[in-house]
Design a protein around this motif. Structure first.
Motif, PDB file in Angstrom:
ATOM      1  N   LEU A 182       0.831  -1.202   0.000  1.00 39.39           N
ATOM      2  CA  LEU A 182       0.000   0.000   0.000  1.00 39.39           C
ATOM      3  C   LEU A 182       0.865   1.250   0.000  1.00 39.39           C
ATOM      4  CD1 LEU A 182      -2.730   1.390   0.173  1.00 39.39           C
ATOM      5  CD2 LEU A 182      -2.675   1.066   2.654  1.00 39.39           C
ATOM      6  N   SER A 195       2.281   1.777  -3.377  1.00 35.94           N
ATOM      7  CA  SER A 195       1.276   2.178  -4.367  1.00 35.94           C
ATOM      8  C   SER A 195       0.878   3.633  -4.174  1.00 35.94           C
ATOM      9  CB  SER A 195       0.048   1.278  -4.267  1.00 35.94           C
ATOM     10  OG  SER A 195      -0.662   1.490  -3.068  1.00 35.94           O
ATOM     11  N   VAL A 196       0.763   4.072  -2.904  1.00 38.65           N
ATOM     12  CA  VAL A 196       0.408   5.467  -2.635  1.00 38.65           C
ATOM     13  C   VAL A 196       1.543   6.404  -3.045  1.00 38.65           C
ATOM     14  CG1 VAL A 196      -0.019   7.134  -0.787  1.00 38.65           C
ATOM     15  CG2 VAL A 196      -1.257   4.960  -0.816  1.00 38.65           C
ATOM     16  N   VAL A 208       1.823   7.238  -6.786  1.00 34.00           N
ATOM     17  CA  VAL A 208       0.770   7.968  -7.493  1.00 34.00           C
ATOM     18  C   VAL A 208       1.294   9.294  -8.035  1.00 34.00           C
ATOM     19  CG1 VAL A 208      -1.445   9.144  -7.223  1.00 34.00           C
ATOM     20  CG2 VAL A 208      -1.096   6.904  -6.181  1.00 34.00           C
ATOM     21  N   CYS A 262       5.893   8.988   2.077  1.00 32.43           N
ATOM     22  CA  CYS A 262       5.298   8.021   3.009  1.00 32.43           C
ATOM     23  C   CYS A 262       6.334   7.498   4.001  1.00 32.43           C
ATOM     24  CB  CYS A 262       4.712   6.838   2.241  1.00 32.43           C
ATOM     25  SG  CYS A 262       3.380   7.270   1.117  1.00 32.43           S
ATOM     26  N   TRP A 276      -2.442  -2.690  -7.658  1.00 34.29           N
ATOM     27  CA  TRP A 276      -1.945  -1.729  -6.665  1.00 34.29           C
ATOM     28  C   TRP A 276      -1.879  -0.311  -7.218  1.00 34.29           C
ATOM     29  CZ3 TRP A 276      -2.387  -2.207  -1.855  1.00 34.29           C
ATOM     30  CH2 TRP A 276      -2.207  -3.430  -1.201  1.00 34.29           C
ATOM     31  N   LYS A 277      -1.630  -0.176  -8.496  1.00 33.81           N
ATOM     32  CA  LYS A 277      -1.582   1.173  -9.081  1.00 33.81           C
ATOM     33  C   LYS A 277      -2.922   1.880  -8.915  1.00 33.81           C
ATOM     34  CE  LYS A 277      -0.617   3.625 -13.395  1.00 33.81           C
ATOM     35  NZ  LYS A 277      -0.225   3.483 -14.840  1.00 33.81           N
ATOM     36  N   GLY A 316      -3.646   2.616  -5.101  1.00 30.83           N
ATOM     37  CA  GLY A 316      -2.934   3.796  -4.623  1.00 30.83           C
ATOM     38  C   GLY A 316      -3.656   5.080  -4.967  1.00 30.83           C
ATOM     39  N   TYR A 353      -6.746   5.427  -2.626  1.00 35.12           N
ATOM     40  CA  TYR A 353      -6.362   5.874  -1.284  1.00 35.12           C
ATOM     41  C   TYR A 353      -5.982   7.345  -1.287  1.00 35.12           C
ATOM     42  CZ  TYR A 353      -6.458   1.650   1.608  1.00 35.12           C
ATOM     43  OH  TYR A 353      -6.865   0.575   2.366  1.00 35.12           O
ATOM     44  N   ASN A 354      -5.267   7.770  -2.308  1.00 33.47           N
ATOM     45  CA  ASN A 354      -4.871   9.174  -2.364  1.00 33.47           C
ATOM     46  C   ASN A 354      -6.088  10.090  -2.442  1.00 33.47           C
ATOM     47  OD1 ASN A 354      -2.753  11.219  -2.570  1.00 33.47           O
ATOM     48  ND2 ASN A 354      -3.522  11.523  -4.652  1.00 33.47           N
TER      49      ASN A 354
END
Length: 793
Positions: free
Chosen positions: A27, A30-31, A34, A40, A365-366, A369, A372-373
């Motif tokens: 995660l 992936s975040v 972005v 992170c 995952w792309k 991410g 989540y963003n």
């Protein structure tokens, strides 16, 4: 976004061998992938005594059974420049009742929290319901990985729609392929190759698959069933390899030795993906319906596997629309028939694989991410920090409590003050101490504001005076500890004991409403201690002595004031030589003040404005004694050092809306870490007195504000937001520990509370009146400006 977004993840983390550790790692990447302007970091959770060589993004670690680590993590988060916190929540990740240690952290931070819920319980036990409801309150947004979880949050926990976000479990993006090349890469055989993977535990239901295999193997002898994964570490710790041994024994009994392979290993993600890609069929025979998410099933879907699963909640949702086959829990025939169907109908099997693969594209995952963003951005837009900080202590009263002496009277008998209690009941076997009696006199004399009040407290004060007279030795020192049989247990007390006795006696001498006889008697005891006062070495003993002598000196008391009384009472006075003139007391007072300044000059340095290399106990009394020395002598050096050191104590203990007092679990060294617990209420009491003295000296409003806040420590303005003062009895808890209050309520605690209350009572109209407008941000300047402003020349 106009500035770099900084996200702080909380969860287990690689290289820990754990599904959530892998999820957190994926995660985060992936975040951060972005946009270039997303940074992170991670707070990693460890098991007791567990250490890992973490990558650089791990900036803080929590040993999950140590409550103090959660407190420290909250401090770290508040002091960091993180914009948002992303918590990975699973009850078993955190210690405590239903994982409630995490709320020590969540309740103490002022950043928006996005919580990914890896478990949602439909029919929770009371403790799990309470824990879930707390988690909901502390979270700005709740991320779940299925619509089933959404429905449960709404139906069971009444969570509003706008607080819930559905973001699927992520998976790596691989092309749709046949299995042959991956089998060759791993040197695997099996036609077909059936795979179950994940940390091994009884809820995996592997035995259901084993029972189904004999008839299938009889028709397809080249079939291989690969069980991939190490035993779950918690299971292994408590039960060893009992489950694996049982399964292997069952393999032997069923004659499947050539068809079942156990690969006892936690495989890294790349290797795991290769195993999945090599398999023809993925089996997920879980035994529990209450499985709200499965990373293993998600990976199998996204890599286009033919899947047979039991109908746990997540599988029901993910495998709908013919993306897999569902078999009832423990249904051996169902597994057998499903395996035969997939083997014997390759076109239908391939269609099922393609449907699963196509559905999985949204879960790469792309894409996860990006989702989540988007949630982070929405949460930041809606989050308002100010009300959350302000409301943390909204339970505090808007006026000072009344002075209540009931508990002090309860602890006092005809000898003195009983030192300790068991849950508020006086513990006689602990006996008495001069320390408590001396400070008790300070508390009582501060209350006296009229002749009527003096008469009301006369019995208590004379009892304490009698104790001190009995405790004083021929040399002028004092015994400290007396047992309940009225036997002193020491040859003489510490230097601090002497200082505390003088502290109390000085207040008696200066109290204008006390009878001249009692004031004379107090002066006699002080005079007898002259030689002991002169040879003091320890700084706190000197500070206590100075505070007592200051009271006497500011009242203009010397030997002449009491000479006529002594002459008329020669038969009760042991030695007229005990009378000491005012100049001698002044000399002792100034000598001790100078020695404290010398101590400061020796030990202070940049970033450490203190008298010693370590901040220990009774700290504010050192600063206050020099502020009082300035008041009496007008020597500006005393004021500078007194205020500089008091500001330093503020700097290291004021958290923006409460005082986090230096704990006595190791104290606080200039080159060490400040201990949080065990916090003692005496420190809050002494800080309140020191701030009031500073305010009366320099009339800076910040000191009165700080006095109010330090006093409110007793009322709940503390790290645990729990009142230490019991308004119904007048008792005060003995300490603030990592697991809550010390419920014993001894003499020292209530006396220091009373001293603090008496001090701030003098300015209650300004501290609690309508004109009081707290300005927390302005109370304390930044460390650099604070040190430069108060640096001693």
């Amino acid at each position: 976004m106009n500035k770099q977004l900084k996200v702080l993840f909380i969860g287990t983390y690689v290289p820990k061998e754990c599904g959530i550790a892998t999820f957190t790692f994926d995660l985060l990447n992936s975040v951060s992938g972005v946009h270039d302007d997303i940074h992170c970091e991670v707070i990693a959770l460890n098991d007791p005594s567990e250490t890992y060589n973490y990558p650089e993004e791990v900036v803080f670690q929590i040993e999950r059974n140590k409550l103090e680590d959660y407190h420290r993590a909250a401090d770290f988060i508040n002091q960091s420049d993180a914009d948002i916190v992303c918590l990975q929540h699973e009850f078993g990740l955190f210690w405590g009742n239903a994982g409630d240690y995490i709320f020590t952290l969540l309740s103490g931070i002022n950043k928006p929290v996005i919580t990914t819920m890896h478990t949602v319980i439909r029919e929770p036990e009371p403790e799990y319901r309470a824990s879930t409801e707390k988690l909901i309150r502390y979270s700005e947004k709740l991320v779940v990985m299925s619509q089933t979880a959404v429905d449960m949050l709404k139906d069971v926990y009444k969570v509003p729609d706008e607080k819930i976000e559905v973001i699927f479990h992520g998976l790596p993006d691989y092309p749709f392929n046949n299995c042959s090349k991956y089998k060759r890469m791993l040197n695997l055989k099996g036609s077909p190759l059936i795979l179950t993977f994940g940390l091994l535990s009884q809820n995996k239901g592997i035995e259901s698959m084993l029972e189904a295999l004999p008839e299938v193997v009889s028709q397809y002898p080249d079939l291989i069933y690969l069980v991939l994964g190490a035993t779950h570490p918690v299971v292994k710790k408590h039960n060893g390899e009992a489950y694996r041994d049982y399964l292997m024994k069952r393999v032997s009994e069923l004659g499947l030795e050539n068809n079942v392979v156990f690969h006892d290993k936690f495989v890294e993600k790349e290797e795991l993906c290769t195993y999945i890609l090599a398999s023809d069929i993925y089996a997920s025979p879980y035994l529990s319906r209450e499985q709200i998410v499965s990373g293993a099933l998600t990976y199998a879907i996204g890599m286009g596997k033919a899947i047979i699963s039991t109908p746990y909640w997540y599988a029901q949702e993910m495998l709908s629309d013919s993306r897999g086959i569902l078999v009832d829990f423990g249904d051996t025939d169902g597994f057998k028939n499903s395996l035969l169907y997939l083997i014997e109908n390759p076109d239908e099997c391939n269609n099922m694989r393609k449907k699963a693969y196509d559905f999985g594209r949204k879960m790469t995952w792309k894409n996860i991410g990006k989702e989540y963003n988007t949630v982070f951005t929405k949460a930041l837009k809606n989050y308002n920090t100010y009300p959350r900080i302000q409301n943390r202590f909204n339970f505090l009263p808007n006026q000072l409590p009344e002075v209540k002496l009931d508990y002090l009277k309860l602890l006092t008998d005809d000898v003195g003050i009983i030192q300790h209690t068991n849950l508020g009941v006086p513990a006689r076997h602990h006996g008495y101490s001069t320390d408590d009696v001396g400070r008790g006199l300070v508390a009582l004399t501060q209350i006296i504001d009229s002749q009527e009040k003096a008469e009301e407290l006369w019995k208590l004060i004379t009892t304490y005076m009698s104790f001190l007279e009995h405790a004083q030795t021929d040399s002028g020192h004092f015994h400290n500890f007396m047992n309940y049989r009225r036997e002193f247990l020491d040859k003489e007390g510490s230097e601090d004991t002497l200082g505390r006795a003088i502290y109390g006696l000085g207040h008696v001498v200066s109290c204008p409403y006390m009878s001249k006889n009692i004031r004379t008697f107090a002066h006699t005891l002080i005079s007898k201690s002259k030689m002991q006062m002169e040879k003091l070495n320890y700084p706190r003993a000197k500070a206590y002595t100075m505070c007592g002598l200051y009271e006497m000196l500011r009242a203009g008391v010397g030997a002449d004031d009491f000479e006529s009384t002594f002459i008329s009472r020669r038969d009760t006075v042991r030695s007229i030589d005990a009378l000491v003139d005012k100049d001698t007391f002044q000399s002792i007072f100034i000598s001790h003040a100078d020695s404290l300044v010398d101590l400061y000059e020796t030990n202070h340095k940049e970033g450490w404005n203190w008298f010693e290399p370590t901040v220990t106990y009774s700290n504010a009394k050192l600063s206050e004694s020099l502020i009082l020395a300035y008041n009496y002598t007008k020597n500006r050096t005393y004021r500078k050092v007194g205020l500089a050191t008091l500001d330093f104590l503020t700097d290291i203990q004021w958290k923006g809306d409460f005082f986090d007092i230096v704990g006595n679990q190791g104290w606080y060294s200039c080159d060490g870490e400040k201990p949080i617990f065990d916090q003692q209420p005496i420190e809050a009491g002494y800080m309140t007195q020191a701030y009031v003295s500073a305010y009366e000296t320099v009339r800076e409003r910040k000191y009165l504000e700080l006095a109010r806040y330090s006093f409110e420590y007793f009322l709940g303005r503390n790290r645990l937001r729990t009142p230490m003062y019991d308004s119904s009895t007048g008792a005060v808890c003995d300490g603030l520990n990592c697991d809550g209050m010390n419920c014993n309520q001894g003499a020292e605690s209530v006396i220091c509370y009373l001293m603090a209350l008496n001090s701030i009572n003098k300015h209650s109209d300004r501290a609690y009146g309508t004109q009081f407008k707290p300005a927390i941000e302005e109370v304390l300047p930044k460390r650099k400006s604070l040190l430069s402003a108060n640096q001693v020349e």
